[in-house]
Scaffold this active site. Structure first.
Site, PDB file in Angstrom:
ATOM      1  N   SER A   1      30.795  38.945  49.129  1.00 30.63           N
ATOM      2  CA  SER A   1      29.715  39.925  49.262  1.00 30.63           C
ATOM      3  C   SER A   1      28.401  39.237  49.665  1.00 30.63           C
ATOM      4  O   SER A   1      28.334  38.595  50.703  1.00 30.63           O
ATOM      5  CB  SER A   1      29.587  40.713  47.956  1.00 30.63           C
ATOM      6  OG  SER A   1      28.898  41.920  48.156  1.00 30.63           O
TER       7      SER A   1
ATOM      8  N   HIS B   1      36.521  46.195  46.991  1.00 28.67           N
ATOM      9  CA  HIS B   1      35.538  45.177  47.349  1.00 28.67           C
ATOM     10  C   HIS B   1      35.781  43.851  46.632  1.00 28.67           C
ATOM     11  O   HIS B   1      35.549  42.786  47.192  1.00 28.67           O
ATOM     12  CB  HIS B   1      34.138  45.713  47.010  1.00 28.67           C
ATOM     13  CG  HIS B   1      33.023  44.800  47.399  1.00 28.67           C
ATOM     14  ND1 HIS B   1      32.834  44.358  48.693  1.00 28.67           N
ATOM     15  CD2 HIS B   1      32.025  44.238  46.660  1.00 28.67           C
ATOM     16  CE1 HIS B   1      31.769  43.575  48.736  1.00 28.67           C
ATOM     17  NE2 HIS B   1      31.262  43.466  47.529  1.00 28.67           N
TER      18      HIS B   1
END
Length: 274
Positions: free
Chosen positions: A103, A255
């Site tokens: 991320s 994610h």
């Protein structure tokens, strides 16, 4: 902890950096792991035991998150954080490493490769942030208000750790007390909100297309097909803008790819590194 594991802090460029070093032997190559926004080295807990079978590992808490410093005198630009991580690695005696970032950590890895291609052998971007602009001027100005850090805290507490975790995982059956406690722990330190306020003010935005196109370091992009935070289209776009990039996509994965598919992620990384 075994004899080859060390955790502690080093003061680099005016900030205390918390890191964990898993050292097999001086001869083995090393990989640095950088977590995402609102996270810490905890997010790599399922990946580290797999990597350490073959490589040395340095996992770092990116300031102002985790156990790293939260001082308001540090400049929390991605450029400066990237430079500070490189300085930490060189202080620890690493001249050349692989670098993996999840991320926001992926954006730090991109900055490190842009700054010092001689230090980063290959980059691994796991659900990496991309193309996010700087915060708008209204938010930046509001961050100077003396109570802004209280607003940040209220906002995050309202969402809650569990809801945030549900948003980053495809498989909610993985959510247990250990997972929730691990992600909640850093936010029990009230100073994090002042650090985050300064981070919000300093963050210069993600690298633009022209900057990405200058990165010649080989990159592996790993994505979850069901990523709600950084959609797959960002990964596809990055894979086109970074000259030497390849993209791997996992189905039924959100994610937090390394939490949901640690073995598969490690196999992909290992194949790429070797």
């Amino acid at each position: 902890m075994n004899e080859s594991t060390y955790s502690g802090t080093l003061s680099i460029n005016g900030i205390d950096l918390y890191y964990e070093e898993y050292k097999n032997s001086p001869e083995k190559e090393a990989i640095v792991l950088l977590h995402g926004f609102l996270s810490s080295t905890f997010s790599f807990r399922r990946l580290i035991p797999l990597i350490t079978e073959k490589y040395n590992v340095i996992a770092v808490d990116l300031p102002p998150f985790g156990k790293s410093g939260k001082v308001t005198t540090f400049r929390y630009t991605y450029y400066n954080i990237g430079k500070t991580i490189i300085d930490l690695l060189q202080s620890l005696g690493y001249e050349e490493v692989f670098a993996a970032g999840h991320s926001m950590g992926g954006q730090i890895v991109l900055n490190m490769m842009a700054q010092r291609p001689d230090v980063i052998k290959k980059g691994i971007l796991i659900g990496s942030s991309g193309y996010l602009p700087r915060a708008n001027q209204t938010i930046i100005l509001a961050s100077y208000l003396p109570f802004f850090h209280h607003f940040l805290r209220t906002r995050l507490e309202k969402t809650g750790v569990k809801k945030n975790i549900e948003n980053v995982l495809f498989d909610h059956s993985l959510i247990d007390l250990e997972l929730l406690t691990g992600y909640e722990k850093p936010f029990l330190d009230p100073t994090i909100y002042k650090g985050m306020t300064k981070w919000l003010r300093d963050r210069e935005g993600d690298l633009v297309e022209a900057a990405l196109q200058t990165i010649e370091t080989p990159c592996l992009l790993i994505w979850g097909e069901d990523d709600k935070v950084v959609p797959l289209e960002i990964g596809e776009r990055l894979s086109k803008d970074i000259p030497n990039a390849e993209l791997i996509v996992f189905k039924n994965t959100g994610h937090l790819v390394q939490e949901e598919k640690p073995v598969e992620v490690w196999e992909a990384i290992q194949s790429f590194m070797e």
